[in-house]
Design a protein around this motif. Structure first.
Motif, PDB file in Angstrom:
ATOM      1  N   PHE A   1       0.797  -1.224   0.000  1.00  0.00           N
ATOM      2  CA  PHE A   1       0.000   0.000   0.000  1.00  0.00           C
ATOM      3  C   PHE A   1       0.833   1.279   0.000  1.00  0.00           C
ATOM      4  O   PHE A   1       0.471   2.264   0.642  1.00  0.00           O
ATOM      5  CB  PHE A   1      -0.969   0.009   1.184  1.00  0.00           C
ATOM      6  CG  PHE A   1      -2.070  -0.994   1.030  1.00  0.00           C
ATOM      7  CD1 PHE A   1      -3.099  -0.781   0.148  1.00  0.00           C
ATOM      8  CD2 PHE A   1      -2.053  -2.171   1.760  1.00  0.00           C
ATOM      9  CE1 PHE A   1      -4.113  -1.711  -0.006  1.00  0.00           C
ATOM     10  CE2 PHE A   1      -3.052  -3.104   1.623  1.00  0.00           C
ATOM     11  CZ  PHE A   1      -4.085  -2.878   0.730  1.00  0.00           C
ATOM     12  N   GLY A   2       1.945   1.279  -0.703  1.00  0.00           N
ATOM     13  CA  GLY A   2       2.660   2.526  -0.932  1.00  0.00           C
ATOM     14  C   GLY A   2       4.117   2.550  -0.544  1.00  0.00           C
ATOM     15  O   GLY A   2       4.859   3.411  -0.989  1.00  0.00           O
ATOM     16  N   GLY A   3       4.571   1.627   0.291  1.00  0.00           N
ATOM     17  CA  GLY A   3       5.965   1.637   0.712  1.00  0.00           C
ATOM     18  C   GLY A   3       6.927   1.405  -0.431  1.00  0.00           C
ATOM     19  O   GLY A   3       7.990   2.028  -0.507  1.00  0.00           O
ATOM     20  N   PHE A   4       6.552   0.523  -1.346  1.00  0.00           N
ATOM     21  CA  PHE A   4       7.409   0.247  -2.494  1.00  0.00           C
ATOM     22  C   PHE A   4       7.512   1.477  -3.393  1.00  0.00           C
ATOM     23  O   PHE A   4       8.603   1.815  -3.863  1.00  0.00           O
ATOM     24  CB  PHE A   4       6.875  -0.955  -3.284  1.00  0.00           C
ATOM     25  CG  PHE A   4       7.788  -1.395  -4.385  1.00  0.00           C
ATOM     26  CD1 PHE A   4       8.978  -2.020  -4.084  1.00  0.00           C
ATOM     27  CD2 PHE A   4       7.454  -1.170  -5.707  1.00  0.00           C
ATOM     28  CE1 PHE A   4       9.835  -2.419  -5.102  1.00  0.00           C
ATOM     29  CE2 PHE A   4       8.297  -1.564  -6.731  1.00  0.00           C
ATOM     30  CZ  PHE A   4       9.494  -2.196  -6.426  1.00  0.00           C
ATOM     31  N   ALA A   5       6.407   2.168  -3.601  1.00  0.00           N
ATOM     32  CA  ALA A   5       6.417   3.377  -4.430  1.00  0.00           C
ATOM     33  C   ALA A   5       7.265   4.481  -3.789  1.00  0.00           C
ATOM     34  O   ALA A   5       8.027   5.169  -4.474  1.00  0.00           O
ATOM     35  CB  ALA A   5       4.994   3.875  -4.662  1.00  0.00           C
ATOM     36  N   VAL A   6       7.159   4.626  -2.481  1.00  0.00           N
ATOM     37  CA  VAL A   6       7.956   5.625  -1.769  1.00  0.00           C
ATOM     38  C   VAL A   6       9.437   5.293  -1.888  1.00  0.00           C
ATOM     39  O   VAL A   6      10.269   6.176  -2.141  1.00  0.00           O
ATOM     40  CB  VAL A   6       7.518   5.712  -0.283  1.00  0.00           C
ATOM     41  CG1 VAL A   6       8.484   6.544   0.527  1.00  0.00           C
ATOM     42  CG2 VAL A   6       6.119   6.277  -0.176  1.00  0.00           C
ATOM     43  N   ALA A   7       9.783   4.021  -1.728  1.00  0.00           N
ATOM     44  CA  ALA A   7      11.181   3.606  -1.837  1.00  0.00           C
ATOM     45  C   ALA A   7      11.728   3.877  -3.234  1.00  0.00           C
ATOM     46  O   ALA A   7      12.846   4.382  -3.379  1.00  0.00           O
ATOM     47  CB  ALA A   7      11.323   2.130  -1.480  1.00  0.00           C
ATOM     48  N   ILE A   8      10.958   3.564  -4.255  1.00  0.00           N
ATOM     49  CA  ILE A   8      11.393   3.819  -5.634  1.00  0.00           C
ATOM     50  C   ILE A   8      11.606   5.318  -5.851  1.00  0.00           C
ATOM     51  O   ILE A   8      12.585   5.732  -6.484  1.00  0.00           O
ATOM     52  CB  ILE A   8      10.359   3.262  -6.647  1.00  0.00           C
ATOM     53  CG1 ILE A   8      10.310   1.744  -6.565  1.00  0.00           C
ATOM     54  CG2 ILE A   8      10.655   3.728  -8.065  1.00  0.00           C
ATOM     55  CD1 ILE A   8      11.597   1.042  -6.938  1.00  0.00           C
ATOM     56  N   GLU A   9      10.721   6.150  -5.311  1.00  0.00           N
ATOM     57  CA  GLU A   9      10.894   7.607  -5.443  1.00  0.00           C
ATOM     58  C   GLU A   9      12.188   8.066  -4.790  1.00  0.00           C
ATOM     59  O   GLU A   9      12.910   8.890  -5.349  1.00  0.00           O
ATOM     60  CB  GLU A   9       9.705   8.331  -4.818  1.00  0.00           C
ATOM     61  CG  GLU A   9       8.435   8.182  -5.611  1.00  0.00           C
ATOM     62  CD  GLU A   9       7.228   8.754  -4.895  1.00  0.00           C
ATOM     63  OE1 GLU A   9       7.362   9.232  -3.745  1.00  0.00           O
ATOM     64  OE2 GLU A   9       6.135   8.722  -5.475  1.00  0.00           O
ATOM     65  N   TYR A  10      12.501   7.533  -3.603  1.00  0.00           N
ATOM     66  CA  TYR A  10      13.753   7.898  -2.938  1.00  0.00           C
ATOM     67  C   TYR A  10      14.958   7.417  -3.742  1.00  0.00           C
ATOM     68  O   TYR A  10      15.955   8.134  -3.866  1.00  0.00           O
ATOM     69  CB  TYR A  10      13.811   7.328  -1.518  1.00  0.00           C
ATOM     70  CG  TYR A  10      13.026   8.120  -0.516  1.00  0.00           C
ATOM     71  CD1 TYR A  10      13.231   9.481  -0.343  1.00  0.00           C
ATOM     72  CD2 TYR A  10      12.078   7.509   0.290  1.00  0.00           C
ATOM     73  CE1 TYR A  10      12.512  10.211   0.583  1.00  0.00           C
ATOM     74  CE2 TYR A  10      11.355   8.229   1.224  1.00  0.00           C
ATOM     75  CZ  TYR A  10      11.581   9.581   1.368  1.00  0.00           C
ATOM     76  OH  TYR A  10      10.872  10.302   2.285  1.00  0.00           O
TER      77      TYR A  10
ATOM     78  N   GLY B   1      15.331   5.526   1.293  1.00  0.00           N
ATOM     79  CA  GLY B   1      14.723   4.494   0.458  1.00  0.00           C
ATOM     80  C   GLY B   1      14.835   3.110   1.068  1.00  0.00           C
ATOM     81  O   GLY B   1      13.881   2.330   1.057  1.00  0.00           O
ATOM     82  N   MET B   2      15.998   2.787   1.617  1.00  0.00           N
ATOM     83  CA  MET B   2      16.173   1.494   2.280  1.00  0.00           C
ATOM     84  C   MET B   2      15.272   1.383   3.510  1.00  0.00           C
ATOM     85  O   MET B   2      14.714   0.325   3.786  1.00  0.00           O
ATOM     86  CB  MET B   2      17.641   1.289   2.673  1.00  0.00           C
ATOM     87  CG  MET B   2      18.560   1.107   1.488  1.00  0.00           C
ATOM     88  SD  MET B   2      18.115  -0.273   0.432  1.00  0.00           S
ATOM     89  CE  MET B   2      18.415  -1.637   1.518  1.00  0.00           C
ATOM     90  N   PHE B   3      15.139   2.483   4.219  1.00  0.00           N
ATOM     91  CA  PHE B   3      14.256   2.493   5.388  1.00  0.00           C
ATOM     92  C   PHE B   3      12.803   2.324   4.957  1.00  0.00           C
ATOM     93  O   PHE B   3      12.012   1.667   5.641  1.00  0.00           O
ATOM     94  CB  PHE B   3      14.446   3.792   6.164  1.00  0.00           C
ATOM     95  CG  PHE B   3      13.710   3.852   7.456  1.00  0.00           C
ATOM     96  CD1 PHE B   3      14.109   3.085   8.534  1.00  0.00           C
ATOM     97  CD2 PHE B   3      12.604   4.667   7.603  1.00  0.00           C
ATOM     98  CE1 PHE B   3      13.430   3.128   9.738  1.00  0.00           C
ATOM     99  CE2 PHE B   3      11.919   4.721   8.795  1.00  0.00           C
ATOM    100  CZ  PHE B   3      12.335   3.948   9.866  1.00  0.00           C
ATOM    101  N   ALA B   4      12.438   2.912   3.815  1.00  0.00           N
ATOM    102  CA  ALA B   4      11.056   2.837   3.331  1.00  0.00           C
ATOM    103  C   ALA B   4      10.679   1.434   2.864  1.00  0.00           C
ATOM    104  O   ALA B   4       9.497   1.105   2.814  1.00  0.00           O
ATOM    105  CB  ALA B   4      10.835   3.834   2.195  1.00  0.00           C
ATOM    106  N   LEU B   5      11.647   0.606   2.530  1.00  0.00           N
ATOM    107  CA  LEU B   5      11.329  -0.747   2.087  1.00  0.00           C
ATOM    108  C   LEU B   5      10.874  -1.660   3.222  1.00  0.00           C
ATOM    109  O   LEU B   5      10.004  -2.499   3.029  1.00  0.00           O
ATOM    110  CB  LEU B   5      12.548  -1.378   1.400  1.00  0.00           C
ATOM    111  CG  LEU B   5      12.795  -0.955  -0.030  1.00  0.00           C
ATOM    112  CD1 LEU B   5      14.078  -1.595  -0.534  1.00  0.00           C
ATOM    113  CD2 LEU B   5      11.628  -1.310  -0.933  1.00  0.00           C
ATOM    114  N   TRP B   6      11.435  -1.524   4.399  1.00  0.00           N
ATOM    115  CA  TRP B   6      11.170  -2.462   5.487  1.00  0.00           C
ATOM    116  C   TRP B   6      11.213  -1.716   6.823  1.00  0.00           C
ATOM    117  O   TRP B   6      12.076  -1.974   7.650  1.00  0.00           O
ATOM    118  CB  TRP B   6      12.235  -3.562   5.443  1.00  0.00           C
ATOM    119  CG  TRP B   6      11.783  -4.907   5.871  1.00  0.00           C
ATOM    120  CD1 TRP B   6      12.162  -5.547   7.015  1.00  0.00           C
ATOM    121  CD2 TRP B   6      10.906  -5.794   5.199  1.00  0.00           C
ATOM    122  NE1 TRP B   6      11.559  -6.777   7.079  1.00  0.00           N
ATOM    123  CE2 TRP B   6      10.795  -6.961   5.979  1.00  0.00           C
ATOM    124  CE3 TRP B   6      10.185  -5.722   4.009  1.00  0.00           C
ATOM    125  CZ2 TRP B   6       9.998  -8.032   5.598  1.00  0.00           C
ATOM    126  CZ3 TRP B   6       9.407  -6.783   3.640  1.00  0.00           C
ATOM    127  CH2 TRP B   6       9.314  -7.924   4.427  1.00  0.00           C
TER     128      TRP B   6
END
Length: 125
Positions: free
Chosen positions: A12-21, A45-50
């Motif tokens: 629900f959005g974490g992957f998209a946020v990580a890609i943006e970073y 970005g790494m933090f946004a993945l997990w």
């Protein structure tokens, strides 16, 4: 439970946020001046993945006198808007009881987005 929270976060959005970073970090690394800022975007970005199994901590070793000016420059150039975005998403997710754990992750990301220089993301068990 954290594993499930991370999977839901990614869907629900974490992957998209990580890609943006990651894309922003690569764009910043095109110039020599942008490399330190690109590295901080990659950290976000790494933090946004997990985010559920990670925590933010200050570095133990001294970073020198460059950390504070770099954090100020980060905040002025774009960190403010990243901070505001994560705070708004955190507040939005806190509206429902079910969204509170994900809102907390946005607040953790906001803390890192405020001043990323001199901080490390550490995996906790």
């Amino acid at each position: 439970m954290r594993f499930l929270g991370n999977i839901i976060w990614l869907i629900f959005g974490g992957f998209a946020v990580a890609i943006e970073y990651f894309v922003s970090g690569l764009a910043l690394m095109v110039t020599i001046i942008g490399i330190p800022f690109g590295i901080q975007c990659m950290k976000l970005g790494m933090f946004a993945l997990w985010p559920f199994n990670q925590r933010i901590q200050d570095r133990n070793e001294p970073d020198g006198c460059i950390t504070i000016p770099m954090n100020i420059l980060w905040f002025i150039i774009g960190g403010f808007w990243i901070l505001v975005t994560h705070i708004l998403f955190g507040i939005l997710l806190f509206i429902t009881i079910i969204g509170i754990p994900w809102g907390q992750q946005h607040f953790k990301m906001a803390r890192l987005a405020f001043a990323p220089f001199g901080k490390d993301v550490v995996y906790k068990y």
